[in-house]
Write a protein that holds these residues in place. Structure first.
Motif, mmCIF file in Angstrom:
data_model
loop_
_atom_site.group_PDB
_atom_site.id
_atom_site.type_symbol
_atom_site.label_atom_id
_atom_site.label_comp_id
_atom_site.label_asym_id
_atom_site.label_seq_id
_atom_site.Cartn_x
_atom_site.Cartn_y
_atom_site.Cartn_z
ATOM 1 N N VAL A 1 0.867 -1.169 0.000
ATOM 2 C CA VAL A 1 0.000 0.000 0.000
ATOM 3 C C VAL A 1 0.904 1.219 0.000
ATOM 4 O O VAL A 1 1.784 1.339 0.848
ATOM 5 C CB VAL A 1 -0.903 0.049 1.250
ATOM 6 C CG1 VAL A 1 -1.772 1.299 1.225
ATOM 7 C CG2 VAL A 1 -1.776 -1.182 1.329
ATOM 8 N N ALA A 2 0.715 2.105 -0.952
ATOM 9 C CA ALA A 2 1.482 3.346 -0.985
ATOM 10 C C ALA A 2 0.517 4.506 -0.807
ATOM 11 O O ALA A 2 -0.513 4.564 -1.472
ATOM 12 C CB ALA A 2 2.225 3.487 -2.313
ATOM 13 N N VAL A 3 0.827 5.411 0.098
ATOM 14 C CA VAL A 3 -0.063 6.529 0.352
ATOM 15 C C VAL A 3 0.669 7.844 0.164
ATOM 16 O O VAL A 3 1.873 7.945 0.377
ATOM 17 C CB VAL A 3 -0.666 6.471 1.776
ATOM 18 C CG1 VAL A 3 -1.494 5.217 1.947
ATOM 19 C CG2 VAL A 3 0.403 6.532 2.841
ATOM 20 N N VAL A 4 -0.083 8.830 -0.275
ATOM 21 C CA VAL A 4 0.424 10.193 -0.358
ATOM 22 C C VAL A 4 -0.419 11.004 0.624
ATOM 23 O O VAL A 4 -1.369 11.687 0.241
ATOM 24 C CB VAL A 4 0.297 10.758 -1.788
ATOM 25 C CG1 VAL A 4 0.951 12.125 -1.880
ATOM 26 C CG2 VAL A 4 0.934 9.798 -2.791
ATOM 27 N N PRO A 5 -0.128 10.878 1.913
ATOM 28 C CA PRO A 5 -0.989 11.485 2.926
ATOM 29 C C PRO A 5 -0.851 12.998 2.971
ATOM 30 O O PRO A 5 0.177 13.559 2.610
ATOM 31 C CB PRO A 5 -0.496 10.848 4.226
ATOM 32 C CG PRO A 5 0.923 10.505 3.949
ATOM 33 C CD PRO A 5 1.013 10.177 2.496
ATOM 34 N N HIS A 6 -1.908 13.645 3.437
ATOM 35 C CA HIS A 6 -1.915 15.096 3.568
ATOM 36 C C HIS A 6 -1.714 15.537 5.008
ATOM 37 O O HIS A 6 -1.834 16.717 5.316
ATOM 38 C CB HIS A 6 -3.234 15.657 3.023
ATOM 39 C CG HIS A 6 -3.390 15.456 1.549
ATOM 40 N ND1 HIS A 6 -4.589 15.611 0.905
ATOM 41 C CD2 HIS A 6 -2.501 15.094 0.596
ATOM 42 C CE1 HIS A 6 -4.431 15.368 -0.383
ATOM 43 N NE2 HIS A 6 -3.183 15.043 -0.596
ATOM 44 N N GLY A 7 -1.431 14.595 5.890
ATOM 45 C CA GLY A 7 -1.213 14.949 7.287
ATOM 46 C C GLY A 7 -0.950 13.717 8.124
ATOM 47 O O GLY A 7 -1.154 12.589 7.684
ATOM 48 N N ASP A 8 -0.481 13.921 9.362
ATOM 49 C CA ASP A 8 -0.129 12.808 10.239
ATOM 50 C C ASP A 8 -1.335 11.937 10.579
ATOM 51 O O ASP A 8 -1.225 10.714 10.673
ATOM 52 C CB ASP A 8 0.494 13.340 11.531
ATOM 53 C CG ASP A 8 1.882 13.932 11.298
ATOM 54 O OD1 ASP A 8 2.379 13.823 10.157
ATOM 55 O OD2 ASP A 8 2.451 14.498 12.245
ATOM 56 N N GLU A 9 -2.503 12.549 10.768
ATOM 57 C CA GLU A 9 -3.692 11.778 11.133
ATOM 58 C C GLU A 9 -4.076 10.812 10.017
ATOM 59 O O GLU A 9 -4.414 9.655 10.259
ATOM 60 C CB GLU A 9 -4.857 12.724 11.433
ATOM 61 C CG GLU A 9 -6.121 12.004 11.874
ATOM 62 C CD GLU A 9 -7.248 12.969 12.199
ATOM 63 O OE1 GLU A 9 -8.394 12.500 12.319
ATOM 64 O OE2 GLU A 9 -6.985 14.183 12.330
ATOM 65 N N GLU A 10 -4.002 11.295 8.784
ATOM 66 C CA GLU A 10 -4.313 10.446 7.637
ATOM 67 C C GLU A 10 -3.300 9.317 7.506
ATOM 68 O O GLU A 10 -3.652 8.171 7.230
ATOM 69 C CB GLU A 10 -4.313 11.309 6.373
ATOM 70 C CG GLU A 10 -4.895 10.636 5.150
ATOM 71 C CD GLU A 10 -5.023 11.626 4.016
ATOM 72 O OE1 GLU A 10 -4.086 11.685 3.206
ATOM 73 O OE2 GLU A 10 -6.034 12.337 3.961
ATOM 74 N N LEU A 11 -2.035 9.635 7.735
ATOM 75 C CA LEU A 11 -0.988 8.622 7.666
ATOM 76 C C LEU A 11 -1.197 7.564 8.745
ATOM 77 O O LEU A 11 -1.007 6.368 8.510
ATOM 78 C CB LEU A 11 0.383 9.282 7.823
ATOM 79 C CG LEU A 11 1.602 8.350 7.749
ATOM 80 C CD1 LEU A 11 1.603 7.561 6.457
ATOM 81 C CD2 LEU A 11 2.883 9.162 7.879
ATOM 82 N N GLN A 12 -1.601 7.996 9.928
ATOM 83 C CA GLN A 12 -1.883 7.062 11.021
ATOM 84 C C GLN A 12 -2.977 6.081 10.608
ATOM 85 O O GLN A 12 -2.873 4.875 10.833
ATOM 86 C CB GLN A 12 -2.335 7.844 12.264
ATOM 87 C CG GLN A 12 -2.701 6.969 13.455
ATOM 88 C CD GLN A 12 -1.485 6.486 14.206
ATOM 89 O OE1 GLN A 12 -0.569 7.252 14.454
ATOM 90 N NE2 GLN A 12 -1.469 5.217 14.564
ATOM 91 N N TRP A 13 -4.026 6.607 9.970
ATOM 92 C CA TRP A 13 -5.144 5.755 9.565
ATOM 93 C C TRP A 13 -4.698 4.710 8.551
ATOM 94 O O TRP A 13 -5.024 3.530 8.665
ATOM 95 C CB TRP A 13 -6.267 6.617 8.973
ATOM 96 C CG TRP A 13 -7.540 5.849 8.783
ATOM 97 C CD1 TRP A 13 -8.543 5.686 9.687
ATOM 98 C CD2 TRP A 13 -7.934 5.116 7.616
ATOM 99 N NE1 TRP A 13 -9.545 4.906 9.158
ATOM 100 C CE2 TRP A 13 -9.194 4.542 7.893
ATOM 101 C CE3 TRP A 13 -7.353 4.891 6.375
ATOM 102 C CZ2 TRP A 13 -9.881 3.760 6.970
ATOM 103 C CZ3 TRP A 13 -8.035 4.105 5.455
ATOM 104 C CH2 TRP A 13 -9.284 3.554 5.754
ATOM 105 N N PHE A 14 -3.915 5.122 7.557
ATOM 106 C CA PHE A 14 -3.481 4.178 6.540
ATOM 107 C C PHE A 14 -2.474 3.176 7.097
ATOM 108 O O PHE A 14 -2.398 2.035 6.642
ATOM 109 C CB PHE A 14 -2.915 4.913 5.330
ATOM 110 C CG PHE A 14 -3.984 5.500 4.453
ATOM 111 C CD1 PHE A 14 -4.942 4.690 3.878
ATOM 112 C CD2 PHE A 14 -4.047 6.857 4.227
ATOM 113 C CE1 PHE A 14 -5.946 5.218 3.086
ATOM 114 C CE2 PHE A 14 -5.049 7.400 3.433
ATOM 115 C CZ PHE A 14 -5.996 6.578 2.860
ATOM 116 N N GLY A 15 -1.702 3.596 8.099
ATOM 117 C CA GLY A 15 -0.808 2.650 8.756
ATOM 118 C C GLY A 15 -1.588 1.533 9.424
ATOM 119 O O GLY A 15 -1.252 0.350 9.308
ATOM 120 N N GLU A 16 -2.663 1.903 10.123
ATOM 121 C CA GLU A 16 -3.515 0.907 10.768
ATOM 122 C C GLU A 16 -4.228 0.044 9.731
ATOM 123 O O GLU A 16 -4.379 -1.166 9.900
ATOM 124 C CB GLU A 16 -4.534 1.601 11.675
ATOM 125 C CG GLU A 16 -3.931 2.296 12.884
ATOM 126 C CD GLU A 16 -3.213 1.318 13.801
ATOM 127 O OE1 GLU A 16 -3.732 0.208 14.010
ATOM 128 O OE2 GLU A 16 -2.124 1.659 14.294
#
Length: 291
Positions: free
Chosen positions: A224-239
């Motif tokens: 899964v590769a993400v281009v997150p717009h913030g730490d909260e979004e990155l946290q969600w995709f990590g989970e």
């Protein structure tokens, strides 16, 4: 997001294996080996085609079942143990979702204006032959034509709920098939990348892109590769990546938030570094398999 209704749904299904507040869905839940990506809205008729398209894109990317959970469809109250549809995407009541998460089988689907059930054609024919019933005798018992029974045994026709009840009384539930979620084609809206780095990600990896969710899954489903717009979004995709058991790459970030350090999310500062990390990971996995 209908926050009050989402809260009501969560209070019913519990928080085991649940992620909430994703960009493309309200709830992602994994139970009994299945993953559901869920939009929760009290009235399914309020949900627009574009939002359903985003849900289906996410579900395709993470090998999940897309599901709209609602209490009503227009003025019609959704019945328990029935799967409805909107934009060729499954719709169910909160109670039905809870049953699905518990591993219960749901047999009834409302398709257009009719409630129908799928028959297991081979099992039906086997049971009928073993019982010594002819096609005509079974047709008389069910109150349908002989040709209808012939079609049931060829898998060319679904049955009404009344006929399904009679079949179960005669032969047991084995002659029925639960609702097949793969039959729902689901709309997926065409989407454009939101930034140059997302455009490069699409170009270099040929995967499934989820609009508005900024998540990209390789066509072999290995990352899964993400281009997150913030730490909260990155946290969600990590989970989320843990839930689907995939390696996660945050593309375009310089550093990971401290609470994600040591987890399954890896930084790739640009596309070139991401492609290199992905290639090295494949080579490492190949060596481990051959060892």
């Amino acid at each position: 997001m209908n926050r009050k209704f989402v809260k009501d749904v969560l209070s019913l299904i519990g928080d085991k294996g649940v992620l909430i507040n994703g960009k493309a869905s309200d709830i992602v839940v994994k139970r009994e080996g299945r993953i559901f990506a869920v939009i929760a809205e009290r009235n399914a008729s309020r949900i627009k085609r574009g939002k359903v398209g985003v849900l289906n894109a996410l579900a395709k990317a993470i090998d999940a079942i897309p599901l709209i959970v609602s209490e009503k469809m227009g003025s019609e109250k959704l019945l328990e143990d029935v799967i409805y549809e909107r934009f060729d995407t499954p719709v169910a009541s909160p109670e039905t979702l809870n049953k699905l998460l518990s591993g219960d089988k749901i047999y009834i689907r409302k398709h257009k204006s009719a409630f129908v059930v799928s028959v297991n054609p081979k099992e039906l024919k086997r049971k009928r032959v073993e019982s010594g019933m002819s096609l005509g005798a079974l047709a008389d018992y069910l109150g349908v034509s002989k040709k209808s029974v012939y079609d049931y045994e060829r898998g060319e026709s679904k049955v009404s709920v009344d006929v399904a009840v009679k079949l179960v009384e005669l032969f047991g539930e084995e002659v029925l098939e639960e609702v097949n979620f793969n039959e729902f084609e689901g709309v997926i809206e065409p989407c454009e990348p939101h930034s140059p780095i997302e455009a490069k990600l699409l170009d270099r990896t040929e995967g499934v892109h989820v609009p508005k969710g900024n998540v990209h899954v390789g066509k072999e489903r290995e990352f899964v590769a993400v281009v997150p717009h913030g730490d909260e979004e990155l946290q969600w995709f990590g989970e989320a990546s843990k839930m689907i058991d995939k390696k996660a790459f945050a593309v375009g970030f310089e550093d990971l938030p401290k609470d994600l350090e040591g987890g399954n999310v890896e930084i790739a500062r640009d596309i070139e570094e991401f492609v290199r990390l992905l290639r090295e990971g494949k080579e490492r996995d190949g060596r481990q398999r051959s060892a």
